[in-house]
Write a protein that holds these residues in place. Structure first.
Motif, PDB file in Angstrom:
ATOM      1  N   SER A  84      81.944  47.158  70.531  1.00  0.00           N
ATOM      2  CA  SER A  84      82.983  47.302  71.559  1.00  0.00           C
ATOM      3  C   SER A  84      82.557  48.285  72.637  1.00  0.00           C
ATOM      4  N   ASN A  85      81.234  48.306  72.883  1.00  0.00           N
ATOM      5  CA  ASN A  85      80.655  49.086  73.981  1.00  0.00           C
ATOM      6  C   ASN A  85      80.835  50.598  73.809  1.00  0.00           C
ATOM      7  N   VAL A  86      80.799  51.046  72.559  1.00  0.00           N
ATOM      8  CA  VAL A  86      80.843  52.488  72.281  1.00  0.00           C
ATOM      9  C   VAL A  86      79.437  53.069  72.288  1.00  0.00           C
ATOM     10  N   ALA A  87      78.578  52.545  71.428  1.00  0.00           N
ATOM     11  CA  ALA A  87      77.185  52.985  71.383  1.00  0.00           C
ATOM     12  C   ALA A  87      76.221  51.840  71.660  1.00  0.00           C
ATOM     13  N   ARG A  88      76.620  50.622  71.291  1.00  0.00           N
ATOM     14  CA  ARG A  88      75.790  49.438  71.528  1.00  0.00           C
ATOM     15  C   ARG A  88      76.520  48.525  72.505  1.00  0.00           C
ATOM     16  N   VAL A  89      76.029  48.477  73.726  1.00  0.00           N
ATOM     17  CA  VAL A  89      76.691  47.697  74.763  1.00  0.00           C
ATOM     18  C   VAL A  89      76.482  46.202  74.515  1.00  0.00           C
ATOM     19  N   GLU A  90      77.469  45.406  74.883  1.00  0.00           N
ATOM     20  CA  GLU A  90      77.359  43.957  74.761  1.00  0.00           C
ATOM     21  C   GLU A  90      76.180  43.437  75.569  1.00  0.00           C
ATOM     22  N   ASN A  91      75.467  42.484  75.010  1.00  0.00           N
ATOM     23  CA  ASN A  91      74.301  41.876  75.647  1.00  0.00           C
ATOM     24  C   ASN A  91      73.121  42.821  75.798  1.00  0.00           C
ATOM     25  N   GLY A  92      73.217  44.022  75.247  1.00  0.00           N
ATOM     26  CA  GLY A  92      72.136  44.993  75.364  1.00  0.00           C
ATOM     27  C   GLY A  92      71.146  44.881  74.221  1.00  0.00           C
ATOM     28  N   MET A  93      70.002  45.548  74.386  1.00  0.00           N
ATOM     29  CA  MET A  93      68.928  45.451  73.402  1.00  0.00           C
ATOM     30  C   MET A  93      69.316  46.041  72.049  1.00  0.00           C
ATOM     31  N   ALA A  94      70.094  47.123  72.029  1.00  0.00           N
ATOM     32  CA  ALA A  94      70.503  47.701  70.746  1.00  0.00           C
ATOM     33  C   ALA A  94      71.395  46.722  69.985  1.00  0.00           C
ATOM     34  N   ALA A  95      72.281  46.035  70.694  1.00  0.00           N
ATOM     35  CA  ALA A  95      73.145  45.039  70.054  1.00  0.00           C
ATOM     36  C   ALA A  95      72.340  43.836  69.579  1.00  0.00           C
ATOM     37  N   ILE A  96      71.336  43.469  70.332  1.00  0.00           N
ATOM     38  CA  ILE A  96      70.460  42.368  69.919  1.00  0.00           C
ATOM     39  C   ILE A  96      69.691  42.748  68.660  1.00  0.00           C
ATOM     40  N   ASP A  97      69.163  43.973  68.629  1.00  0.00           N
ATOM     41  CA  ASP A  97      68.445  44.439  67.437  1.00  0.00           C
ATOM     42  C   ASP A  97      69.372  44.467  66.219  1.00  0.00           C
TER      43      ASP A  97
ATOM     44  N   GLY B 118      69.106  50.078  81.413  1.00  0.00           N
ATOM     45  CA  GLY B 118      68.413  48.865  81.780  1.00  0.00           C
ATOM     46  C   GLY B 118      69.041  47.571  81.339  1.00  0.00           C
ATOM     47  N   ILE B 119      69.494  46.764  82.307  1.00  0.00           N
ATOM     48  CA  ILE B 119      69.941  45.408  82.011  1.00  0.00           C
ATOM     49  C   ILE B 119      68.696  44.558  81.786  1.00  0.00           C
ATOM     50  N   PRO B 120      68.577  43.908  80.627  1.00  0.00           N
ATOM     51  CA  PRO B 120      67.354  43.152  80.345  1.00  0.00           C
ATOM     52  C   PRO B 120      67.332  41.793  81.035  1.00  0.00           C
ATOM     53  N   THR B 121      66.130  41.310  81.280  1.00  0.00           N
ATOM     54  CA  THR B 121      65.955  39.941  81.741  1.00  0.00           C
ATOM     55  C   THR B 121      65.979  39.000  80.541  1.00  0.00           C
ATOM     56  N   LEU B 122      66.206  37.733  80.802  1.00  0.00           N
ATOM     57  CA  LEU B 122      66.170  36.754  79.727  1.00  0.00           C
ATOM     58  C   LEU B 122      64.791  36.705  79.059  1.00  0.00           C
ATOM     59  N   PRO B 123      63.674  36.706  79.803  1.00  0.00           N
ATOM     60  CA  PRO B 123      62.376  36.736  79.118  1.00  0.00           C
ATOM     61  C   PRO B 123      62.208  37.945  78.201  1.00  0.00           C
ATOM     62  N   GLU B 124      62.745  39.101  78.587  1.00  0.00           N
ATOM     63  CA  GLU B 124      62.652  40.276  77.724  1.00  0.00           C
ATOM     64  C   GLU B 124      63.425  40.071  76.427  1.00  0.00           C
ATOM     65  N   VAL B 125      64.592  39.466  76.520  1.00  0.00           N
ATOM     66  CA  VAL B 125      65.385  39.216  75.317  1.00  0.00           C
ATOM     67  C   VAL B 125      64.704  38.169  74.437  1.00  0.00           C
ATOM     68  N   LEU B 126      64.169  37.125  75.037  1.00  0.00           N
ATOM     69  CA  LEU B 126      63.459  36.116  74.259  1.00  0.00           C
ATOM     70  C   LEU B 126      62.287  36.735  73.504  1.00  0.00           C
ATOM     71  N   SER B 127      61.570  37.628  74.155  1.00  0.00           N
ATOM     72  CA  SER B 127      60.455  38.307  73.511  1.00  0.00           C
ATOM     73  C   SER B 127      60.929  39.159  72.349  1.00  0.00           C
ATOM     74  N   ARG B 128      62.095  39.800  72.523  1.00  0.00           N
ATOM     75  CA  ARG B 128      62.638  40.664  71.468  1.00  0.00           C
ATOM     76  C   ARG B 128      63.110  39.839  70.264  1.00  0.00           C
ATOM     77  N   VAL B 129      63.791  38.739  70.528  1.00  0.00           N
ATOM     78  CA  VAL B 129      64.304  37.909  69.432  1.00  0.00           C
ATOM     79  C   VAL B 129      63.156  37.200  68.715  1.00  0.00           C
TER      80      VAL B 129
END
Length: 254
Positions: A23-36, A94-105
């Motif tokens: 809920s955007n307290v420590a891990r923002v929606e669509n962010g890398m920490a939430a993805i991890d 940092g707002i990530p790009t889609l390629p950055e998220v694809l690389s992370r996933v």
């Protein structure tokens, strides 16, 4: 229209809405920490994409930066580099790009990409963002699917990436929730009339309206039914009476 099929992985585990944020307290929606966090929990991930000024697909939900970052203004008025330097209200950078998220996933969990409407009225003024998404996923080897509320965006993806599974994000389109759309457009979209035309293979429907007749008809055809957004275990139990899988937030499914 090239047929597509939703990989079984999209039905095997619940899908974290805008990744596994808190809920955007420590891990923002669509962010890398939430993805991890979603990857660590072995959940599927749903993300949103918006365009940067220089045509990059950015992983961000809103049209304006003000709700989630320490600045304001339209995301589409900033370059990808400028967006990569912004600070979220959570302190993340940092707002990530889609390629950055694809690389992370990297194929570890299924990734569901919602293309946000850029026409403003769910109309045909689409193309640049869809091109950016298609380019980003062109060599991705993990399970990925795309969807949008705007059927024209889904049809464009059928042209640009015909082998990538695609679906329609759908709703009962109540006036109080969709004030920017006129009554005629809401009534039309409510019937999900573009499913066949777009070559879609799934929908993701408003969880509170899964008993809508168009959803029932698609389910009877064997179409995969996802839903958004489930916020409790009780709501999940009710949604699964119709839906093949859920998109969730505010709780962690068992």
């Amino acid at each position: 229209m090239t047929p597509c099929a939703l990989p079984p992985s999209f039905l095997a585990r619940p899908i974290a809405h805008r990744a596994l944020h808190d809920s955007n307290v420590a891990r923002v929606e669509n962010g890398m920490a939430a993805i991890d966090a979603a990857i660590a929990g072995n959940f599927g991930i749903e993300i949103d994409v918006q365009p940067s000024r220089d045509g990059q697909a950015m992983v961000f939900h809103d049209y304006d930066l003000g709700r989630l970052t320490t600045t304001t203004g339209a995301i589409a008025q900033r370059t990808a580099k400028e967006l990569s330097e912004l600070t979220y209200t959570t302190g993340e950078t940092g707002i990530p790009t889609l390629p950055e998220v694809l690389s992370r996933v990297a194929g570890r969990v299924p990734l569901l990409i919602e293309i946000k409407d850029q026409d403003g009225r769910m109309g045909p003024n689409v193309g640049p963002l869809e091109h950016a998404v298609a380019e980003a996923i062109s060599d991705y080897t993990g399970d990925v699917a795309v969807m949008s509320f705007n059927p024209h965006a889904v049809a464009k993806m059928a042209q640009l990436a015909p082998t990538v599974p695609r679906g329609l994000t759908t709703s009962d389109y109540r006036a109080e929730d969709w004030g920017l759309l006129n009554a005629t457009t809401r009534a039309r979209l409510r019937g999900i009339p573009d499913f066949n035309r777009t070559g879609a293979c799934f929908i993701s429907h408003h969880a509170a309206a899964l008993d809508d007749p168009p959803v029932t008809r698609l389910k009877q055809r064997g179409v995969a039914i996802l839903c958004w957004t489930v916020t409790s275990a009780d709501m999940e139990t009710e949604a699964r009476k119709v839906a093949d899988n859920i998109t969730f937030e505010r709780y962690v499914p068992a």
